[in-house]
Design an enzyme around this catalytic site. Structure first.
Site, short mmCIF file in Angstrom:
data_model
loop_
_atom_site.label_atom_id
_atom_site.label_comp_id
_atom_site.label_asym_id
_atom_site.label_seq_id
_atom_site.Cartn_x
_atom_site.Cartn_y
_atom_site.Cartn_z
N ASP A 119 0.81 -1.33 0.02
CA ASP A 119 0.10 -0.20 0.16
C ASP A 119 0.84 1.32 -0.13
O ASP A 119 0.54 2.31 -0.07
CB ASP A 119 -0.78 -0.09 1.27
CG ASP A 119 -1.96 -1.04 1.29
OD1 ASP A 119 -1.94 -1.67 0.19
OD2 ASP A 119 -2.89 -1.25 2.29
N MET A 162 -6.15 -2.87 -4.25
CA MET A 162 -5.90 -2.92 -2.69
C MET A 162 -5.50 -1.55 -2.36
O MET A 162 -5.09 -0.64 -3.21
CB MET A 162 -4.64 -3.92 -2.61
CG MET A 162 -5.22 -5.20 -2.34
SD MET A 162 -3.79 -6.35 -1.74
CE MET A 162 -4.77 -7.82 -1.36
N TYR A 211 -5.43 -10.36 -4.75
CA TYR A 211 -4.14 -10.85 -4.43
C TYR A 211 -3.06 -10.99 -5.59
O TYR A 211 -2.11 -11.38 -5.50
CB TYR A 211 -4.38 -12.12 -3.58
CG TYR A 211 -4.90 -11.92 -2.34
CD1 TYR A 211 -4.70 -11.39 -1.33
CD2 TYR A 211 -6.49 -12.11 -2.35
CE1 TYR A 211 -5.25 -11.03 -0.15
CE2 TYR A 211 -7.09 -12.11 -1.06
CZ TYR A 211 -6.44 -11.40 0.13
OH TYR A 211 -7.31 -11.27 1.10
N VAL A 212 -3.72 -11.03 -6.88
CA VAL A 212 -2.85 -11.39 -7.95
C VAL A 212 -1.59 -10.19 -8.19
O VAL A 212 -0.40 -10.44 -8.59
CB VAL A 212 -3.71 -11.37 -9.15
CG1 VAL A 212 -3.00 -11.12 -10.62
CG2 VAL A 212 -4.77 -12.24 -9.31
N ARG A 267 -0.10 -8.80 -5.40
CA ARG A 267 0.90 -8.80 -4.48
C ARG A 267 1.58 -10.11 -4.40
O ARG A 267 2.58 -10.16 -3.60
CB ARG A 267 0.47 -8.38 -3.37
CG ARG A 267 -0.55 -9.42 -2.50
CD ARG A 267 -0.93 -8.93 -1.09
NE ARG A 267 -1.38 -9.77 -0.41
CZ ARG A 267 -1.98 -9.97 0.82
NH1 ARG A 267 -2.13 -8.72 1.11
NH2 ARG A 267 -2.28 -11.18 1.54
#
Ligand code: F6P
Length: 495
Positions: free
Chosen positions: A263, A306, A410-411, A413
Site C-alpha cells: 500500500d 488494494m 491478491y494477484v 501482490r
C-alpha cells in the site's frame, strides 16, 4: 524442563552462543506527537503546509538511532569503503542526510535541523561476524520482493561479512514462539539461490503480534544476536516491543526492520519495495477494463485495487495507463450523489467510462466492524457496493450500461518483484545488514530523497504515508482523469 523459548524449536545445529549481556545505552526516542491540526507550532512551523507524511513535528532528537555500543571491530569491507569518498553521491558515515528540502522549511527552523543517519557500511562494526547468529522473519501480508530481501540479507551477511549462522523463522512472529512448534530454517547462499524468481516468501508469514517476552526468550535460547524483521507498520510496532524487551533484559541483540507494504503507507522510505511491481500488475486489469468498456455501448469498467488507507496503488496504476476517468481513494471522501450523475453524463457524452477504486475508499457508505489479526480495521467491500449503486442508478435513469467489474485482488501482490524492485530490495537488504553489523537497533532502513537512511522505528510507526489531497500526486490524477476535485455538489444538469 525445557529451556525458555526452546520447546518445540528444532535447530539445524547446536544452539549458538548466548548473546553477550551488558547495559544497552538508551538514546532518546520519538516524543509523543500532536495530531495534525493545522495549528502553528510553538516554533512557528505551520504544519498545514506540510504533506501528511510530514505532519508530525519532527525534531532532531526524533531521528536519533539507538545503538548497542561502540563499534570496535574493523569492517571486512575496507576495499569497498575506500573508493566511496571520491564521489559526490556518497554520504560519509559521519555525515547526516537533511530532513528538510525546501528553503521555507529550513528557514522556519530555529533549532538544530533534523537529519537522518545515512545508511551504508561503517569502517568499524559492533558485532564480530564469526561469533554471531542472525535471524530473519517475514510478517504480515505478502508483497513482491520478500524473497529478494531474504536472499539479499543472506548474501550480504555471508559474502561480505562472513557470517555463517543464519536462521529463518517460519510464519511471521509465530515462528519465534516456541510453543507454536515451528521449524527453524537454516539459511545459506545455496539455499536462497533463485528464490527471488518466485513471489511470496520462503519463510511463510502471518498476521498478528506475539508476546515479546516469549520472542526474546527464543532469541536468547538460540543465541540470536541480530533479528531482521521484514514487515509492515504493525510488525514494526511488534519489533519495537521486542527491542524494548531486549533493553529491559540488558541484552545486546539488534532488531532491524526492512519496511514492507504494497500500500506504500509507511513514511520515510520514499516508496516501499514491491509497490512498483504491484501497481504495474494492476495496470493489466485497468487495461482490460478499458478495452471492455470501449467495446460496448454504455461500457463502464470498474476496477477495485488494494489500498486500505492509502490510495497509492490506485493512483499510480491509473496514471500508468492514463485511461481512467475516475479514481476513488480513501483519502478523498466519495459523494455518490454527485458521482453517479457525473458518471452517467460521462458515459452519455463519451460512450464509456473507466473507474478505479481503492479498497479503502467510500467506507462511509459501509458498516464494517472489527479488526484483523494485525489490528487493521476491517473494511466493507466498496467495489461491490459501488457496482450495485451504479447499476441501479443507470436503471433508474433508463440509461443503457454494460458494466465490467474486475478485482485483481491478491494477484498484484503475489507476483515476483520486477527488476526495479529487485534492485531496490537488494539495496535495502544491504543497508539493513550494514546497520545491524554496526550495532544499530530499533530502526528500519529507509530511503529519504534517494539516499538510504536509518529511521528509528518509533518515527516510522508514528504516522502513515497517504496521498495528500492537496499534493502534486493527486493533482496529477485530477489532471489525467478530468474528474472534479469534489463530487459533493450534485451534478443536477446531468441527472
Ligand atoms: O496491507 C496490505 C494489503 O495488501 C491491503 O491492501 C489489503 O487490505 C490487505 O493487505 C489484505 O491482506 P490480507 O487478506 O492478507 O489481510
Amino acid at each position: 524442563m525445557a529451556p525458555p523459548g526452546g520447546a518445540g524449536h528444532r535447530l539445524p545445529e547446536d544452539v549458538g552462543k548466548r548473546a553477550p549481556e551488558s547495559a544497552v545505552p538508551v538514546l532518546p526516542t520519538c516524543r509523543e506527537r500532536k495530531p495534525v491540526g493545522g495549528a502553528t507550532s510553538r516554533r512557528g512551523i505551520n504544519r498545514k503546509r506540510w504533506p501528511p507524511s510530514l505532519r508530525t513535528m519532527v525534531e532532531a532528537a526524533d531521528l536519533l538511532v539507538r545503538t548497542l555500543g561502540e563499534c570496535r571491530i574493523d569492517s571486512p569491507l575496507p576495499g569497498l569503503l575506500d573508493r566511496h569518498g571520491t564521489t559526490e553521491h556518497y554520504v560519509d558515515e559521519a555525515d547526516r542526510v537533511l530532513f528538510d528540502d525546501t528553503l521555507a522549511m529550513v528557514g522556519e527552523r530555529t533549532g538544530k535541523p533534523p537529519s537522518f543517519e545515512p545508511g551504508g557500511p561503517r569502517r568499524q562494526i559492533f558485532f564480530d561476524p564469526a561469533k554471531i547468529r542472525v535471524g530473519i522473519v517475514t510478517c504480515g501480508g505478502l508483497c513482491p520482493g520478500l524473497n529478494d530481501v531474504i536472499r539479499g540479507l543472506v548474501l550480504e551477511l555471508t559474502s561480505h561479512y562472513g557470517v555463517s549462522r543464519i536462521v529463518g523463522f517460519r510464519n511471521g512472529y509465530r515462528g519465534l514462539v516456541a510453543r507454536h512448534g515451528h521449524d527453524i530454517l537454516e539459511l545459506t547462499p545455496a539455499g536462497v539461490q533463485h528464490i527471488n524468481e518466485h513471489g511470496g516468501t520462503i519463510l511463510g508469514t502471518s498476521r498478528g503480534n506475539q508476546d515479546p517476552v516469549e520472542i526474546v526468550d527464543c532469541l536468547d535460547h538460540l543465541g540470536v544476536n541480530i533479528l531482521f524483521v521484514i514487515g509492515g507498520d504493525g510488525s514494526m510496532r511488534g519489533a519495537q516491543r521486542i527491542a524494548q524487551e531486549i533493553t529491559t533484559r540488558e541484552r545486546r541483540i539488534a532488531v532491524v526492520g526492512v519496511p514492507k507494504t504494497i500500500d506504500n503507507d509507511i513514511p520515510w522510505i520514499g516508496h516501499s519495495f514491491g509497490f512498483q511491481t504491484a501497481f504495474g500488475k494492476a495496470t493489466e486489469s485497468i487495461r482490460a477494463a478499458h478495452i471492455e468498456a470501449t467495446a460496448q455501448p454504455g461500457g463502464v469498467g470498474l476496477v477495485r485495487l488494494m489500498g486500505r488507507q492509502s490510495g497509492f496503488i490506485a493512483c499510480y496504476a491509473a496514471l500508468a495507463n492514463n485511461d481512467a476517468d475516475y479514481v476513488l481513494i480513501p483519502e478523498v471522501p466519495v459523494d455518490l450523489d454527485g458521482f453517479l450523475p457525473h458518471l452517467r453524463r460521462r458515459v452519455r457524452e463519451r460512450g464509456h467510462a473507466l473507474v478505479v477504486v481503492a479498497e479503502g475508499a467510500g467506507q462511509e457508505y459501509l458498516a464494517a466492524d472489527g479488526a484483523d489479526a494485525s489490528g487493521n480495521r476491517l473494511l466493507g467491500d466498496f467495489g461491490i457496493y459501488l457496482r450495485g449503486r451504479v447499476l441501479s442508478d443507470f436503471a433508474t435513469a433508463g440509461q443503457e450500461i454494460n458494466l465490467k467489474y474486475i478485482d485483481p485482488s491478491y494477484v498484484i501482490r503475489s507476483v515476483p518483484a520486477n527488476p526495479y524492485d529487485s534492485v531496490y530490495c537488494l539495496r535495502l537488504a544491504q543497508a539493513a545488514v550494514h546497520a545491524a553489523m554496526a550495532g544499530r537497533t530499533e530502526m528500519v532502513v529507509g530511503s529519504w530523497r534517494n539516499r538510504f537512511v536509518h529511521v528509528p522505528i518509533p518515527l516510522a510507526v508514528a504516522s502513515r504515508n497517504q496521498v495528500d489531497p492537496g499534493g502534486d500526486l493527486w493533482m496529477s490524477v485530477l489532471e489525467a482523469t478530468g474528474q472534479p476535485t469534489s463530487f459533493s455538489i450534485p451534478d443536477r444538469a446531468a441527472a
